[in-house]
Design an enzyme around this catalytic site. Structure first.
Site, PDB file in Angstrom:
ATOM      1  N   CYS A  23       0.835  -1.202   0.000  1.00  0.00           N
ATOM      2  CA  CYS A  23       0.000   0.000   0.000  1.00  0.00           C
ATOM      3  C   CYS A  23       0.872   1.256   0.000  1.00  0.00           C
ATOM      4  O   CYS A  23       1.579   1.528   0.973  1.00  0.00           O
ATOM      5  CB  CYS A  23      -0.905  -0.013   1.235  1.00  0.00           C
ATOM      6  SG  CYS A  23      -1.852   1.497   1.399  1.00  0.00           S
ATOM      7  N   TRP A 215      -1.615  -5.839  -7.668  1.00  0.00           N
ATOM      8  CA  TRP A 215      -2.220  -5.330  -8.912  1.00  0.00           C
ATOM      9  C   TRP A 215      -2.871  -6.443  -9.714  1.00  0.00           C
ATOM     10  O   TRP A 215      -3.857  -6.203 -10.423  1.00  0.00           O
ATOM     11  CB  TRP A 215      -1.198  -4.541  -9.730  1.00  0.00           C
ATOM     12  CG  TRP A 215      -1.000  -3.200  -9.100  1.00  0.00           C
ATOM     13  CD1 TRP A 215       0.081  -2.774  -8.392  1.00  0.00           C
ATOM     14  CD2 TRP A 215      -1.959  -2.128  -9.055  1.00  0.00           C
ATOM     15  NE1 TRP A 215      -0.141  -1.511  -7.914  1.00  0.00           N
ATOM     16  CE2 TRP A 215      -1.373  -1.085  -8.306  1.00  0.00           C
ATOM     17  CE3 TRP A 215      -3.241  -1.945  -9.563  1.00  0.00           C
ATOM     18  CZ2 TRP A 215      -2.034   0.122  -8.061  1.00  0.00           C
ATOM     19  CZ3 TRP A 215      -3.901  -0.744  -9.323  1.00  0.00           C
ATOM     20  CH2 TRP A 215      -3.301   0.263  -8.585  1.00  0.00           C
TER      21      TRP A 215
HETATM   22  N1  LIG Z   1      -7.005   8.599   1.074  1.00  0.00           N
HETATM   23  C1  LIG Z   1      -6.530   7.419   1.762  1.00  0.00           C
HETATM   24  C2  LIG Z   1      -6.440   6.272   0.800  1.00  0.00           C
HETATM   25  C3  LIG Z   1      -5.908   5.031   1.457  1.00  0.00           C
HETATM   26  C4  LIG Z   1      -6.235   3.792   0.667  1.00  0.00           C
HETATM   27  O1  LIG Z   1      -6.847   3.849  -0.419  1.00  0.00           O
HETATM   28  N2  LIG Z   1      -5.818   2.661   1.203  1.00  0.00           N
HETATM   29  C5  LIG Z   1      -6.189   1.418   0.610  1.00  0.00           C
HETATM   30  C6  LIG Z   1      -5.051   0.429   0.636  1.00  0.00           C
HETATM   31  S1  LIG Z   1      -3.661   0.964  -0.303  1.00  0.00           S
HETATM   32  C7  LIG Z   1      -7.308   0.821   1.441  1.00  0.00           C
HETATM   33  O2  LIG Z   1      -7.231   0.787   2.653  1.00  0.00           O
HETATM   34  N3  LIG Z   1      -8.359   0.364   0.763  1.00  0.00           N
HETATM   35  C8  LIG Z   1      -9.462  -0.258   1.442  1.00  0.00           C
HETATM   36  C9  LIG Z   1      -9.796  -1.570   0.845  1.00  0.00           C
HETATM   37  O3  LIG Z   1      -9.283  -1.894  -0.248  1.00  0.00           O
HETATM   38  O4  LIG Z   1     -10.580  -2.293   1.446  1.00  0.00           O
HETATM   39  C10 LIG Z   1      -5.163   7.703   2.384  1.00  0.00           C
HETATM   40  O5  LIG Z   1      -4.432   8.522   1.815  1.00  0.00           O
HETATM   41  O6  LIG Z   1      -4.847   7.121   3.426  1.00  0.00           O
END
Ligand SMILES: N[C@@H](CCC(=O)N[C@@H](CS)C(=O)NCC(=O)O)C(=O)O
Length: 221
Positions: A23, A215
């Site tokens: 991440c 990915w």
């Molecule tokens: N705007 C957030 C975005 C964070 C984000 O998108 N994290 C992803 C992982 S890289 C996530 O937790 N996604 C939730 C999921 O896929 O369930 C930040 O900057 O912390």
């Protein structure tokens, strides 16, 4: 003996094996803690089995999330986290999440669009062209300013935000598109190596296979 942790940092990963996940937002938070030499403890969130408490502290259920153990304060979202850490641990200063220079700000969406475009189509060439423009802007900034980092002589938040994303661009585009960052962008290529040789990167790094695995799941979804 390691200092007692002041911050708990919850990031994508495997809580059983303690393997860090792929991440770039979590990576930014960890790089910030490492560059600031904050004593912290890393904890991992399994995306297939997110704990209920995560939604209490962050209704979006995303990571990273940090817990300031001394202030008993939870902070979600990488931008808010790095701003919080800058106020809480001002030395060394890395700036706030929107620290200049403002280059490569569309890097991640351009990369995702290029990666998801159907192979060998005009659309794919167009999307890769847009990604190259973003990479060129970063390259040319480094070339024209003649500094080792976007932030100057030392990295700042512009670097810590972009470097984890550049890692994804390089690894995923090579794996799924057979595409490499053009040699002409030599300032950018040297920059990638420079930032990845820092102790903070070595402490917070995850292997290329994790990027590929992550990915692959998205592309196949
Ligand atoms: N705007 C957030 C975005 C964070 C984000 O998108 N994290 C992803 C992982 S890289 C996530 O937790 N996604 C939730 C999921 O896929 O369930 C930040 O900057 O912390």
């Amino acid at each position: 003996m390691a200092a007692n942790p002041i911050i708990e940092s919850y990031v994508k990963g495997n809580p059983e094996t303690h393997e860090r996940g792929d991440c770039p937002f979590s990576h930014r938070a960890l790089l910030t803690l490492a560059e600031k030499h904050v004593p912290y403890k890393e904890e991992y969130i399994d995306f297939n089995n997110k704990p209920k408490w995560l939604f209490d502290v962050n209704p979006k259920g995303s990571v990273p999330v940090i817990h300031d153990l001394e202030a008993d304060k939870w902070v979600p979202d990488s931008s808010e986290i790095v701003d919080y850490l800058e106020d809480r641990f001002p030395d060394p200063s890395l700036g706030k999440h929107d620290a200049p220079p403002h280059v490569g700000e569309k890097l991640f969406p351009s990369f995702v669009a290029a990666l998801k475009a159907k192979k060998d189509t005009d659309e794919e060439s167009k999307k890769i062209g847009v990604l190259v423009q973003e990479l060129e802007a970063i390259n040319n900034h480094l070339r024209d300013n003649k500094t080792p980092y976007l932030g100057g002589e030392r990295p700042n938040q512009a670097d810590l935000g972009l470097a984890p994303k550049l890692y994804h661009v390089e690894v995923a585009m090579r794996e799924f598109k057979g595409w490499e960052i053009p040699d002409l962008l030599s300032n950018l290529k040297e920059y990638n190596q420079r930032i990845r040789s820092r102790d903070s990167w070595k402490q917070t790094y995850y292997p290329e296979e994790k990027v590929v695995q992550g990915w692959k799941a998205h592309i196949e979804a």
